[in-house]
Write a protein that holds these residues in place. Sequence first.
Motif, short mmCIF file in Angstrom:
data_model
loop_
_atom_site.label_atom_id
_atom_site.label_comp_id
_atom_site.label_asym_id
_atom_site.label_seq_id
_atom_site.Cartn_x
_atom_site.Cartn_y
_atom_site.Cartn_z
N ALA A 1 0.81 -1.22 0.00
CA ALA A 1 0.00 0.00 0.00
C ALA A 1 0.84 1.27 0.00
O ALA A 1 0.34 2.34 -0.35
CB ALA A 1 -0.94 0.00 1.20
N ASP A 2 2.09 1.17 0.42
CA ASP A 2 2.97 2.33 0.45
C ASP A 2 4.22 2.05 -0.38
O ASP A 2 4.62 0.90 -0.54
CB ASP A 2 3.39 2.67 1.88
CG ASP A 2 2.20 3.09 2.74
OD1 ASP A 2 1.45 3.97 2.30
OD2 ASP A 2 2.03 2.51 3.83
N GLY A 3 4.84 3.10 -0.87
CA GLY A 3 6.06 2.94 -1.64
C GLY A 3 5.84 3.25 -3.11
O GLY A 3 4.71 3.23 -3.61
N ARG A 4 6.93 3.51 -3.80
CA ARG A 4 6.88 3.82 -5.22
C ARG A 4 8.10 3.18 -5.88
O ARG A 4 9.21 3.25 -5.35
CB ARG A 4 6.88 5.33 -5.44
CG ARG A 4 6.74 5.78 -6.89
CD ARG A 4 6.60 7.28 -6.99
NE ARG A 4 5.37 7.74 -6.35
CZ ARG A 4 4.19 7.78 -6.97
NH1 ARG A 4 4.08 7.37 -8.23
NH2 ARG A 4 3.12 8.21 -6.32
N ARG B 1 1.61 3.58 -8.55
CA ARG B 1 2.88 3.86 -7.89
C ARG B 1 4.01 3.00 -8.42
O ARG B 1 5.00 2.73 -7.74
CB ARG B 1 2.73 3.69 -6.38
CG ARG B 1 1.85 4.76 -5.75
CD ARG B 1 1.61 4.54 -4.26
NE ARG B 1 0.80 3.34 -4.03
CZ ARG B 1 1.27 2.19 -3.59
NH1 ARG B 1 2.56 2.06 -3.33
NH2 ARG B 1 0.46 1.17 -3.40
#
Length: 319
Positions: A59-62, A87
């Motif tokens: 859900a987080d990060g790119r 992302r």
Amino acid sequence: MHLLVLGGTSFVGRAIVEEALRCGAEVTLFGRGRTGTGLFPGVPRLIGDRDTGDCTALADGRWDSVVDVSGYVPRHVCQAMDALGDRCGRYLFISSHAVYERSGLQPGSNEDAPRRAPERTTELLDDDTYGPAKVACEDDALARYGSRATIVRPGKVAGPHDPSDTFTYWVRRAARGGRVALPADPAQPVQVIDSRDLARLVVRLLSDDRPGVFHAVGPAEPTTLGGLIETCARAAGTEVEIVPVTPERVEPMFPLVRPNWATQQRSPARARAAGLTATPLEVTAADVLAWDRERGEPPIRRGYTPQQEQRLLAGAYRP
């Protein structure tokens, strides 16, 4: 390059991560955390389970690129893509030659050969559903990312750390030398690709930000099953005599034996133009032999036991 690998600690995924790190990429791994726990110290790991649908760690990060090594059914791919959203730059999916129609295939077929109908009604994977499920995965990745999607379709992959025993069977058997029972025509063509060549292709496609579909097959020069066994013997410093035999029973998917020879004659032209390398088959065999001996030559699940082979070579089931 910031690279996310979905499944990067077993065989193909492991080779891709090793190559990406060698090329200076910043790698993040996503998986269940159950295999290869001692590999790649210092590489960030996101823990989740695609089988249970737990992709919350994504859900987080790119990331500039994502390599999906562990997507086998469309739910796996769609859940990962839903969690990633926009992302990521390029999404490279590791597919399979099992996506192709089995009938009407011609030698030299390219990536535009007809595929099987996609399978979305079951997640039970067998010889009838594995390929169609991969078709559905391909379709979903292309539908979501379009020109930002890349599909790689490997043939049989060989190399150290291979859990399938397929190529390892012939390497180990050739190393024993002598008369070798082969339940097939030695002239059958065979295509294998070194896992490290596959990894180099994947990293090159990502570095070049190249879309498209690519066959990952080798070796550089066409070979036969008999030629492969003899090459394995040369790598081991032994001599073999290949004896075609009639098996005691039907042998489904005997190591590298394929009744449809055209499936072992696919064109690698597009991938080679994109940078696919070709490790000599004898080098692959020697490296697998060294790895197999280093791990203590544990029992393998494929091929004949020595006792089965001796019965066949004795002539009871020979034509």
